[in-house]
Design a protein around this motif. Structure first.
Motif, PDB file in Angstrom:
ATOM      1  N   LYS A   1       0.860  -1.194   0.000  1.00 15.41           N
ATOM      2  CA  LYS A   1       0.000   0.000   0.000  1.00 15.41           C
ATOM      3  C   LYS A   1       0.891   1.236   0.000  1.00 15.41           C
ATOM      4  O   LYS A   1       1.956   1.241   0.611  1.00 15.41           O
ATOM      5  CB  LYS A   1      -0.875  -0.036   1.251  1.00 15.41           C
ATOM      6  N   THR A   2       0.455   2.287  -0.713  1.00 16.56           N
ATOM      7  CA  THR A   2       1.222   3.534  -0.754  1.00 16.56           C
ATOM      8  C   THR A   2       0.295   4.744  -0.695  1.00 16.56           C
ATOM      9  O   THR A   2      -0.859   4.664  -1.113  1.00 16.56           O
ATOM     10  CB  THR A   2       2.065   3.642  -2.045  1.00 16.56           C
ATOM     11  N   LYS A   3       0.803   5.838  -0.160  1.00 14.79           N
ATOM     12  CA  LYS A   3       0.147   7.147  -0.166  1.00 14.79           C
ATOM     13  C   LYS A   3       1.223   8.174  -0.453  1.00 14.79           C
ATOM     14  O   LYS A   3       2.212   8.252   0.288  1.00 14.79           O
ATOM     15  CB  LYS A   3      -0.487   7.465   1.189  1.00 14.79           C
ATOM     16  N   PHE A   4       1.061   8.952  -1.525  1.00 12.33           N
ATOM     17  CA  PHE A   4       2.069   9.932  -1.912  1.00 12.33           C
ATOM     18  C   PHE A   4       1.577  11.343  -1.694  1.00 12.33           C
ATOM     19  O   PHE A   4       0.378  11.612  -1.738  1.00 12.33           O
ATOM     20  CB  PHE A   4       2.436   9.768  -3.393  1.00 12.33           C
ATOM     21  N   LYS A   5       2.540  12.263  -1.500  1.00  9.01           N
ATOM     22  CA  LYS A   5       2.250  13.687  -1.481  1.00  9.01           C
ATOM     23  C   LYS A   5       3.463  14.401  -2.067  1.00  9.01           C
ATOM     24  O   LYS A   5       4.515  13.783  -2.274  1.00  9.01           O
ATOM     25  CB  LYS A   5       1.901  14.179  -0.081  1.00  9.01           C
ATOM     26  N   CYS A   6       3.325  15.678  -2.357  1.00 10.96           N
ATOM     27  CA  CYS A   6       4.415  16.480  -2.941  1.00 10.96           C
ATOM     28  C   CYS A   6       4.930  15.855  -4.237  1.00 10.96           C
ATOM     29  O   CYS A   6       6.135  15.649  -4.404  1.00 10.96           O
ATOM     30  CB  CYS A   6       5.553  16.686  -1.954  1.00 10.96           C
ATOM     31  N   GLU A   7       4.021  15.511  -5.135  1.00  9.74           N
ATOM     32  CA  GLU A   7       4.357  14.950  -6.453  1.00  9.74           C
ATOM     33  C   GLU A   7       5.216  13.687  -6.365  1.00  9.74           C
ATOM     34  O   GLU A   7       6.115  13.471  -7.171  1.00  9.74           O
ATOM     35  CB  GLU A   7       5.047  16.001  -7.315  1.00  9.74           C
ATOM     36  N   GLY A   8       4.974  12.871  -5.375  1.00  7.00           N
ATOM     37  CA  GLY A   8       5.691  11.605  -5.243  1.00  7.00           C
ATOM     38  C   GLY A   8       7.039  11.694  -4.566  1.00  7.00           C
ATOM     39  O   GLY A   8       7.790  10.721  -4.562  1.00  7.00           O
ATOM     40  N   LYS A   9       7.358  12.828  -3.972  1.00  7.16           N
ATOM     41  CA  LYS A   9       8.647  12.962  -3.278  1.00  7.16           C
ATOM     42  C   LYS A   9       8.546  12.562  -1.813  1.00  7.16           C
ATOM     43  O   LYS A   9       9.546  12.271  -1.175  1.00  7.16           O
ATOM     44  CB  LYS A   9       9.168  14.397  -3.375  1.00  7.16           C
ATOM     45  N   HIS A  10       7.348  12.593  -1.264  1.00  7.62           N
ATOM     46  CA  HIS A  10       7.104  12.243   0.137  1.00  7.62           C
ATOM     47  C   HIS A  10       5.880  11.341   0.202  1.00  7.62           C
ATOM     48  O   HIS A  10       5.144  11.211  -0.755  1.00  7.62           O
ATOM     49  CB  HIS A  10       6.841  13.499   0.978  1.00  7.62           C
ATOM     50  N   GLY A  11       5.661  10.758   1.366  1.00  9.26           N
ATOM     51  CA  GLY A  11       4.473   9.943   1.543  1.00  9.26           C
ATOM     52  C   GLY A  11       4.662   8.875   2.595  1.00  9.26           C
ATOM     53  O   GLY A  11       5.483   9.006   3.509  1.00  9.26           O
ATOM     54  N   LYS A  12       3.898   7.806   2.436  1.00  6.74           N
ATOM     55  CA  LYS A  12       3.976   6.643   3.322  1.00  6.74           C
ATOM     56  C   LYS A  12       3.835   5.403   2.465  1.00  6.74           C
ATOM     57  O   LYS A  12       3.183   5.425   1.426  1.00  6.74           O
ATOM     58  CB  LYS A  12       2.858   6.664   4.361  1.00  6.74           C
ATOM     59  N   ALA A  13       4.446   4.330   2.925  1.00  7.93           N
ATOM     60  CA  ALA A  13       4.338   3.057   2.223  1.00  7.93           C
ATOM     61  C   ALA A  13       4.302   1.933   3.246  1.00  7.93           C
ATOM     62  O   ALA A  13       4.899   2.037   4.319  1.00  7.93           O
ATOM     63  CB  ALA A  13       5.520   2.870   1.276  1.00  7.93           C
ATOM     64  N   TRP A  14       3.590   0.888   2.902  1.00  5.76           N
ATOM     65  CA  TRP A  14       3.469  -0.282   3.762  1.00  5.76           C
ATOM     66  C   TRP A  14       3.844  -1.516   2.962  1.00  5.76           C
ATOM     67  O   TRP A  14       3.705  -1.546   1.739  1.00  5.76           O
ATOM     68  CB  TRP A  14       2.036  -0.417   4.272  1.00  5.76           C
ATOM     69  N   GLY A  15       4.313  -2.531   3.661  1.00  2.74           N
ATOM     70  CA  GLY A  15       4.666  -3.761   2.977  1.00  2.74           C
ATOM     71  C   GLY A  15       5.100  -4.844   3.940  1.00  2.74           C
ATOM     72  O   GLY A  15       4.917  -4.726   5.152  1.00  2.74           O
ATOM     73  N   MET A  16       5.678  -5.885   3.358  1.00  3.89           N
ATOM     74  CA  MET A  16       6.175  -7.018   4.135  1.00  3.89           C
ATOM     75  C   MET A  16       7.667  -7.166   3.848  1.00  3.89           C
ATOM     76  O   MET A  16       8.087  -7.128   2.694  1.00  3.89           O
ATOM     77  CB  MET A  16       5.411  -8.285   3.761  1.00  3.89           C
ATOM     78  N   LEU A  17       8.442  -7.313   4.910  1.00  2.92           N
ATOM     79  CA  LEU A  17       9.895  -7.409   4.802  1.00  2.92           C
ATOM     80  C   LEU A  17      10.339  -8.855   4.616  1.00  2.92           C
ATOM     81  O   LEU A  17       9.881  -9.748   5.327  1.00  2.92           O
ATOM     82  CB  LEU A  17      10.558  -6.824   6.054  1.00  2.92           C
ATOM     83  N   TYR A  18      11.235  -9.053   3.646  1.00  2.00           N
ATOM     84  CA  TYR A  18      11.884 -10.342   3.423  1.00  2.00           C
ATOM     85  C   TYR A  18      13.376 -10.115   3.632  1.00  2.00           C
ATOM     86  O   TYR A  18      13.974  -9.260   2.982  1.00  2.00           O
ATOM     87  CB  TYR A  18      11.619 -10.862   2.006  1.00  2.00           C
ATOM     88  N   TRP A  19      13.965 -10.852   4.564  1.00  2.00           N
ATOM     89  CA  TRP A  19      15.375 -10.669   4.899  1.00  2.00           C
ATOM     90  C   TRP A  19      16.127 -11.943   4.549  1.00  2.00           C
ATOM     91  O   TRP A  19      15.824 -13.002   5.081  1.00  2.00           O
ATOM     92  CB  TRP A  19      15.525 -10.346   6.388  1.00  2.00           C
ATOM     93  N   LYS A  20      17.067 -11.818   3.635  1.00  2.00           N
ATOM     94  CA  LYS A  20      17.857 -12.941   3.138  1.00  2.00           C
ATOM     95  C   LYS A  20      16.944 -14.061   2.650  1.00  2.00           C
ATOM     96  O   LYS A  20      17.175 -15.246   2.904  1.00  2.00           O
ATOM     97  CB  LYS A  20      18.841 -13.420   4.200  1.00  2.00           C
TER      98      LYS A  20
END
Length: 122
Positions: A71-90
């Motif tokens: 999921k993503t939410k952008f502001k300032c023409e895509g220079k700032h915002g928030k993002a969500w996801g799932m982390l995969y490590w190695k």
């Protein structure tokens, strides 16, 4: 946006396109690494479903680590915002459920999975 690089087009078309585009391209049209939101905002669908990683992971020889963006939410023409996801490590999942991706502005990000950089042999 363009599947053919501007330089590969006939000169008259390339010149016309250069006149239409601003001198300094916005982050959404550049292909280089940037902050998390710049990288995600240039992809279709706001980057949902894409894999992204911090470039410093490759510098630290960390292999096959990435965030799978949900999921993503952008502001300032895509220079700032928030993002969500799932982390995969190695290669193994760390997140059991969606969480906010931290360090979006602090680090340089790229699309894909981390690959260790080859150290120069001395």
């Amino acid at each position: 946006m363009f599947s053919t690089p501007i330089r590969a087009l006939p000169p008259n078309i390339a010149q016309a396109l250069r006149k239409l585009l601003p001198r300094e391209l916005p982050p959404s049209l550049t292909g280089r690494p940037g902050n998390l939101y710049e990288v995600l905002s240039r992809t279709p669908g706001g980057g949902v479903g894409k894999e992204v990683y911090q470039m410093r992971w490759s510098n630290k020889q960390i292999e096959d680590s990435y965030w799978k963006v949900t999921k993503t939410k952008f502001k300032c023409e895509g220079k700032h915002g928030k993002a969500w996801g799932m982390l995969y490590w190695k290669g193994k999942p760390v997140s059991l459920e969606e969480e906010e991706i931290r360090g979006g502005l602090k680090y340089t990000w790229a699309e894909g999975r981390s690959v260790p950089l080859k150290s120069p042999t001395t």
